[in-house]
Design a protein around this motif. Structure first.
Motif, PDB file in Angstrom:
ATOM      1  N   GLN A   1       0.806  -1.211   0.000  1.00 23.78           N
ATOM      2  CA  GLN A   1       0.000   0.000   0.000  1.00 23.78           C
ATOM      3  C   GLN A   1       0.844   1.269   0.000  1.00 23.78           C
ATOM      4  N   GLN A   2       2.105   1.175   0.407  1.00 25.99           N
ATOM      5  CA  GLN A   2       2.954   2.356   0.429  1.00 25.99           C
ATOM      6  C   GLN A   2       3.121   2.950  -0.970  1.00 25.99           C
ATOM      7  N   ILE A   3       3.044   2.071  -1.997  1.00 26.10           N
ATOM      8  CA  ILE A   3       3.222   2.574  -3.354  1.00 26.10           C
ATOM      9  C   ILE A   3       1.907   2.570  -4.136  1.00 26.10           C
ATOM     10  N   THR A   4       0.972   1.628  -3.808  1.00 20.39           N
ATOM     11  CA  THR A   4      -0.290   1.615  -4.546  1.00 20.39           C
ATOM     12  C   THR A   4      -1.160   2.823  -4.202  1.00 20.39           C
ATOM     13  N   TYR A   5      -1.007   3.359  -2.988  1.00 20.07           N
ATOM     14  CA  TYR A   5      -1.846   4.501  -2.606  1.00 20.07           C
ATOM     15  C   TYR A   5      -1.625   5.711  -3.521  1.00 20.07           C
ATOM     16  N   PRO A   6      -0.375   6.185  -3.699  1.00 18.36           N
ATOM     17  CA  PRO A   6      -0.207   7.338  -4.609  1.00 18.36           C
ATOM     18  C   PRO A   6      -0.535   7.015  -6.054  1.00 18.36           C
ATOM     19  N   ILE A   7      -0.309   5.767  -6.501  1.00 19.56           N
ATOM     20  CA  ILE A   7      -0.658   5.408  -7.873  1.00 19.56           C
ATOM     21  C   ILE A   7      -2.174   5.405  -8.047  1.00 19.56           C
ATOM     22  N   THR A   8      -2.894   4.914  -7.048  1.00 20.43           N
ATOM     23  CA  THR A   8      -4.359   4.949  -7.086  1.00 20.43           C
ATOM     24  C   THR A   8      -4.856   6.384  -7.176  1.00 20.43           C
ATOM     25  N   ALA A   9      -4.271   7.260  -6.375  1.00 20.22           N
ATOM     26  CA  ALA A   9      -4.665   8.670  -6.397  1.00 20.22           C
ATOM     27  C   ALA A   9      -4.433   9.277  -7.783  1.00 20.22           C
ATOM     28  N   LYS A  10      -3.326   8.921  -8.408  1.00 21.89           N
ATOM     29  CA  LYS A  10      -2.997   9.463  -9.730  1.00 21.89           C
ATOM     30  C   LYS A  10      -3.979   8.948 -10.787  1.00 21.89           C
ATOM     31  N   LEU A  11      -4.282   7.659 -10.757  1.00 16.96           N
ATOM     32  CA  LEU A  11      -5.213   7.085 -11.729  1.00 16.96           C
ATOM     33  C   LEU A  11      -6.609   7.695 -11.582  1.00 16.96           C
ATOM     34  N   MET A  12      -7.028   7.929 -10.350  1.00 18.04           N
ATOM     35  CA  MET A  12      -8.352   8.508 -10.129  1.00 18.04           C
ATOM     36  C   MET A  12      -8.389   9.969 -10.557  1.00 18.04           C
TER      37      MET A  12
ATOM     38  N   GLU B   1      -6.736  11.218 -12.930  1.00 17.70           N
ATOM     39  CA  GLU B   1      -6.696  11.240 -14.392  1.00 17.70           C
ATOM     40  C   GLU B   1      -7.902  10.553 -15.015  1.00 17.70           C
ATOM     41  N   GLY B   2      -8.788   9.999 -14.181  1.00 17.73           N
ATOM     42  CA  GLY B   2     -10.002   9.366 -14.674  1.00 17.73           C
ATOM     43  C   GLY B   2      -9.783   8.077 -15.440  1.00 17.73           C
ATOM     44  N   LYS B   3      -8.729   7.336 -15.125  1.00 19.21           N
ATOM     45  CA  LYS B   3      -8.416   6.095 -15.832  1.00 19.21           C
ATOM     46  C   LYS B   3      -9.095   4.922 -15.126  1.00 19.21           C
ATOM     47  N   HIS B   4     -10.368   4.737 -15.414  1.00 17.22           N
ATOM     48  CA  HIS B   4     -11.193   3.749 -14.717  1.00 17.22           C
ATOM     49  C   HIS B   4     -10.724   2.318 -14.971  1.00 17.22           C
ATOM     50  N   ASP B   5     -10.437   1.987 -16.227  1.00 15.10           N
ATOM     51  CA  ASP B   5     -10.060   0.612 -16.562  1.00 15.10           C
ATOM     52  C   ASP B   5      -8.731   0.227 -15.914  1.00 15.10           C
ATOM     53  N   GLU B   6      -7.778   1.146 -15.940  1.00 19.31           N
ATOM     54  CA  GLU B   6      -6.488   0.861 -15.307  1.00 19.31           C
ATOM     55  C   GLU B   6      -6.649   0.728 -13.790  1.00 19.31           C
TER      56      GLU B   6
ATOM     57  N   ASP C   1      -8.139  -2.645 -13.039  1.00 18.93           N
ATOM     58  CA  ASP C   1      -7.120  -3.680 -13.202  1.00 18.93           C
ATOM     59  C   ASP C   1      -6.194  -3.720 -11.990  1.00 18.93           C
ATOM     60  N   LEU C   2      -5.792  -2.543 -11.516  1.00 16.24           N
ATOM     61  CA  LEU C   2      -4.951  -2.465 -10.319  1.00 16.24           C
ATOM     62  C   LEU C   2      -5.678  -3.035  -9.102  1.00 16.24           C
ATOM     63  N   TYR C   3      -6.972  -2.748  -9.004  1.00 14.82           N
ATOM     64  CA  TYR C   3      -7.799  -3.232  -7.903  1.00 14.82           C
ATOM     65  C   TYR C   3      -7.800  -4.763  -7.855  1.00 14.82           C
ATOM     66  N   LYS C   4      -8.038  -5.393  -9.009  1.00 11.35           N
ATOM     67  CA  LYS C   4      -8.080  -6.854  -9.072  1.00 11.35           C
ATOM     68  C   LYS C   4      -6.710  -7.468  -8.799  1.00 11.35           C
ATOM     69  N   LYS C   5      -5.676  -6.880  -9.364  1.00  8.87           N
ATOM     70  CA  LYS C   5      -4.328  -7.422  -9.172  1.00  8.87           C
ATOM     71  C   LYS C   5      -3.873  -7.302  -7.721  1.00  8.87           C
ATOM     72  N   SER C   6      -4.153  -6.165  -7.108  1.00  8.32           N
ATOM     73  CA  SER C   6      -3.761  -5.995  -5.710  1.00  8.32           C
ATOM     74  C   SER C   6      -4.529  -6.957  -4.814  1.00  8.32           C
ATOM     75  N   SER C   7      -5.799  -7.199  -5.142  1.00 15.19           N
ATOM     76  CA  SER C   7      -6.623  -8.096  -4.333  1.00 15.19           C
ATOM     77  C   SER C   7      -6.110  -9.529  -4.372  1.00 15.19           C
ATOM     78  N   ILE C   8      -5.918 -10.087  -5.550  1.00  9.46           N
ATOM     79  CA  ILE C   8      -5.524 -11.491  -5.643  1.00  9.46           C
ATOM     80  C   ILE C   8      -4.085 -11.689  -5.180  1.00  9.46           C
ATOM     81  N   THR C   9      -3.222 -10.717  -5.452  1.00  9.10           N
ATOM     82  CA  THR C   9      -1.834 -10.828  -4.992  1.00  9.10           C
ATOM     83  C   THR C   9      -1.768 -10.858  -3.475  1.00  9.10           C
TER      84      THR C   9
ATOM     85  N   ASN D   1      -9.765   8.499  -1.945  1.00  8.23           N
ATOM     86  CA  ASN D   1      -9.504   9.418  -3.053  1.00  8.23           C
ATOM     87  C   ASN D   1     -10.736   9.651  -3.915  1.00  8.23           C
ATOM     88  N   SER D   2     -11.902   9.246  -3.420  1.00  7.82           N
ATOM     89  CA  SER D   2     -13.156   9.481  -4.134  1.00  7.82           C
ATOM     90  C   SER D   2     -14.037  10.429  -3.328  1.00  7.82           C
ATOM     91  N   HIS D   3     -15.151  10.860  -3.926  1.00  9.21           N
ATOM     92  CA  HIS D   3     -16.050  11.750  -3.199  1.00  9.21           C
ATOM     93  C   HIS D   3     -17.058  10.974  -2.367  1.00  9.21           C
TER      94      HIS D   3
END
Length: 490
Positions: A272-283, A285-290, A293-301, A357-359
């Motif tokens: 989470q130390q690195i996924t948190y800022p990447i999640t904030a950046k993707l949100m 920029e409005g990159k929903h699909d990416e 994908d990050l959500y699913k990968k982080s979950s199963i990993t 990072n959402s409303h």
């Protein structure tokens, strides 16, 4: 996921080494050098400090991650950073004044069952202050994608310093009671180290030209204080309430159980130390699909890595308690119950980062407040009846409801879903592993028993996941580890 995997691997290694040292502290040094009562008092002080930490940080450690990427010029960034560093003082100064004026009645209330609490109660707000500003400076580094050093300080350096302090008790440099005072010094050192590093990553330049959206930042921080408080309350409120109903030694027993169960969260704490800022950046920029994908990968990993640890703990727990004073086995049931809550939390991946990072964080906050009230009620009901087992059950129910509420918000409101059919595969492998190895004991010393069974569990569990290709990220890690092993061998 490249940068996520690289820094996650480093953070995981650091975190596991830190937890190894923490295990020595929690399972050996604390029980034998400090004693049950003082161990329990130390656990209460740190838990209470963690409960008030979000107040001390004013929530700006999350605010910093969410808003920093939105500022483009250096002047805007400097004004924003100055703003978030000073903002916590709005609550810290009044809080310290209140504690100073009403210290006696507050401290006496919490020390009614355990008089020793009164002596060390003053440390709680100071350690909470250190914890809060540590998180702020850690967030300062994380927004620049520098997460490893902060993880090193929090997971490794803190525990090494604690080990040194406990060793001083053993060598009779000072008495056990003085060690609790050293704990405060350890947290102060960690905070100063994090501040120095953060300012090396990006020098602090005072700029009182606060950001144009400072009202929005302030409002968001207020909500994060509350939601962060809820998260910390769900983690540590039980130990804070326990001090009112049970002897301090039972807090020590419960603290050991919680530490063992918390090992399950290590992969998430690292990733989470690195996924948190990447999640904030993707949100942003409005990159929903990416993001999905990050959500699913982080979950199963995290489910695979955390499931391996959960299985290892469950099948080895009886042997582990044989190496401790017999009375500590009172926390055995709590290990199973709290461990299950940690595993459930793990499989939600970067769910928290998405919500914060959402409303929708305001709506989830309301649910969190309701669930906190439920947790308080469950603890006040179950602890007098069942002791530390009641605290564990209250924790499982409360965290389970809270996680379900957050998951439903992300799924229904944001059309993001963390689970796939591979989630079921991993769950099935976990169940088979536990049932297959739990009742199997070798007639050896507990350490040999734990070591041998852990090797067998690892080969079976990870082998099954590799064969079914449950997580491409985990398979990639295994391929990397195998290639490094072959390279060294050659």
């Amino acid at each position: 996921m490249g940068i996520v995997i690289r820094q996650s691997i480093r953070n995981t290694v650091i975190t596991y080494i830190g937890f190894g040292i923490g295990a020595i502290n929690a399972l050996i040094l604390y029980p034998h050098f400090l004693g049950k009562e003082l161990y329990g008092l130390t656990g209460f002080v740190l838990s209470a400090a963690n409960v008030i930490m979000p107040i001390m940080a004013f929530g700006v450690h999350n605010t910093l991650v969410k808003y920093f990427v939105q500022y483009k010029t250096e002047e805007e960034k400097n004004g924003f950073l100055t703003y978030v560093v000073l903002l916590p003082l709005l609550l810290i100064i009044p809080l310290f004044l209140v504690v100073s004026i009403f210290y006696d009645p507050i401290a006496l209330y919490f020390s009614s069952k355990n008089p020793g609490v009164y002596t060390y109660f003053w440390q709680i707000p100071i350690i909470g202050f250190c914890m809060g500003y540590f998180e702020i400076f850690y967030a300062w580094a994380k927004v620049h994608l520098e997460s490893v050093f902060g993880n090193f300080v929090r997971e490794l350096l803190l525990r090494v310093l604690i080990s040194i302090g406990l060793t001083g008790v053993f060598l009779k440099w000072y008495d056990a009671a003085f060690f609790i005072n050293l704990t405060l010094l350890v947290y102060l050192i960690a905070t100063v180290a994090m501040m120095v590093y953060a300012f090396r990553v990006r020098p602090f330049r005072m700029d009182v030209t606060f950001p144009v959206n400072h009202k929005e930042v302030f409002t968001y921080s207020i909500f994060i204080i509350l939601s962060g408080s809820i998260a910390n309350v769900l983690l540590d409120l039980d130990k804070t309430i326990l001090v009112k109903f049970v002897d301090a030694e039972y807090i020590a027993f419960y603290g050991v159980a919680i530490f063992i169960a918390t090992v399950i969260s290590v992969p998430a704490r690292a990733m989470q130390q690195i996924t948190y800022p990447i999640t904030a950046k993707l949100m942003a920029e409005g990159k929903h699909d990416e993001l999905n994908d990050l959500y699913k990968k982080s979950s199963i990993t995290l489910q695979v890595l955390g499931g391996l640890i959960f299985a290892g703990i469950v099948v080895n727990i009886r042997q582990l308690y044989l190496m401790m004073p017999p009375e500590y086995s009172a926390g055995l049931f709590s290990v199973f119950v709290v461990g299950l809550s940690k595993y459930i939390d793990l499989i939600l991946g970067n769910n928290n980062a998405i919500i914060f990072n959402s409303h929708y964080y305001r709506a989830v906050l309301i649910l969190g407040i309701l669930l906190t009230l439920i947790m308080v009620g469950l603890n006040l009901w179950l602890i007098p009846i069942m002791g530390i087992d009641g605290a564990a059950i209250a924790t499982l129910i409360s965290i389970g409801l809270y996680l379900l509420a957050k998951l439903l918000f992300v799924v229904l409101k944001m059309d993001l879903y963390p689970f796939t059919v591979r989630t079921l595969y991993s769950t099935g492998i976990l169940i088979v592993t536990i049932l297959g190895f739990y009742f199997w004991e070798f007639p050896f010393h507990p350490i040999l028993n734990i070591g041998l069974k852990s090797v067998l569990v690892t080969f079976f569990f990870m082998g099954a996941h590799y064969f079914l290709n449950v997580s491409s990220e985990v398979n990639g890690m295994l391929h990397l580890a195998l290639s490094l092993f072959k390279r060294r061998k050659s």
